[in-house]
Design a protein around this motif. Structure first.
Motif, mmCIF file in Angstrom:
data_model
loop_
_atom_site.group_PDB
_atom_site.id
_atom_site.type_symbol
_atom_site.label_atom_id
_atom_site.label_comp_id
_atom_site.label_asym_id
_atom_site.label_seq_id
_atom_site.Cartn_x
_atom_site.Cartn_y
_atom_site.Cartn_z
ATOM 1 N N MET A 1 0.558 12.022 -0.278
ATOM 2 C CA MET A 1 0.684 13.776 -0.249
ATOM 3 C C MET A 1 0.135 14.248 -1.040
ATOM 4 O O MET A 1 0.278 14.124 -1.960
ATOM 5 C CB MET A 1 1.938 14.421 0.173
ATOM 6 N N GLU A 27 -3.083 20.107 9.887
ATOM 7 C CA GLU A 27 -2.631 20.459 8.164
ATOM 8 C C GLU A 27 -2.888 21.217 7.495
ATOM 9 O O GLU A 27 -3.104 21.373 6.290
ATOM 10 C CB GLU A 27 -3.542 19.031 8.048
ATOM 11 N N THR A 44 -2.063 16.340 3.413
ATOM 12 C CA THR A 44 -3.117 15.197 4.381
ATOM 13 C C THR A 44 -2.373 14.324 3.190
ATOM 14 O O THR A 44 -1.957 14.412 1.944
ATOM 15 C CB THR A 44 -4.397 15.308 3.984
ATOM 16 N N GLU A 45 -2.888 13.113 3.755
ATOM 17 C CA GLU A 45 -2.577 12.093 3.554
ATOM 18 C C GLU A 45 -3.457 11.486 2.236
ATOM 19 O O GLU A 45 -2.743 10.944 0.664
ATOM 20 C CB GLU A 45 -2.693 10.905 4.485
ATOM 21 N N THR A 46 -4.838 11.858 2.368
ATOM 22 C CA THR A 46 -5.862 11.711 0.709
ATOM 23 C C THR A 46 -6.566 12.258 0.803
ATOM 24 O O THR A 46 -6.186 13.944 1.414
ATOM 25 C CB THR A 46 -6.931 10.225 2.169
ATOM 26 N N ASP A 76 -2.263 9.199 -3.555
ATOM 27 C CA ASP A 76 -2.735 9.598 -2.565
ATOM 28 C C ASP A 76 -2.555 8.137 -2.759
ATOM 29 O O ASP A 76 -3.837 7.335 -3.879
ATOM 30 C CB ASP A 76 -4.037 10.038 -2.861
#
Length: 85
Positions: A1, A27, A44-46, A76
């Motif tokens: 995250m 997000e 976000t994820e990345t 990440d």
């Protein structure tokens, strides 16, 4: 995250409208406004996804600038893969 905190600078008279538009972006969480600034976080994820969302802010009518305050991206997954090489 990936968690990023940003200050979105607005032109006078646009702060409330910009805050409302930012609230509609997935997000993104709006934490408040002060003078001509909107305080937000992006989760976000990345890092690339976070960067893309933050870049989209400049296309909102009334936004004069976007300033990164803090970013935590140690989780990440795309960076972890690169480090493992």
């Amino acid at each position: 995250m990936v968690i990023s905190s940003l200050i979105v600078e607005t032109f006078p008279g646009h702060t409330d409208d910009v805050a409302k538009q930012l609230e509609d972006i997935q997000e993104v969480e709006v934490h408040g406004t002060k003078d001509h600034q909107v305080i937000v976080t992006i989760e976000t994820e990345t890092l690339d996804e976070s960067h893309s969302i933050a870049n989209s802010f400049i296309g909102i009518d009334g936004v004069g600038g976007v300033n990164l305050v803090y970013a935590n991206f140690e989780d990440d997954p795309s960076l972890q893969k690169a480090a493992a090489r």
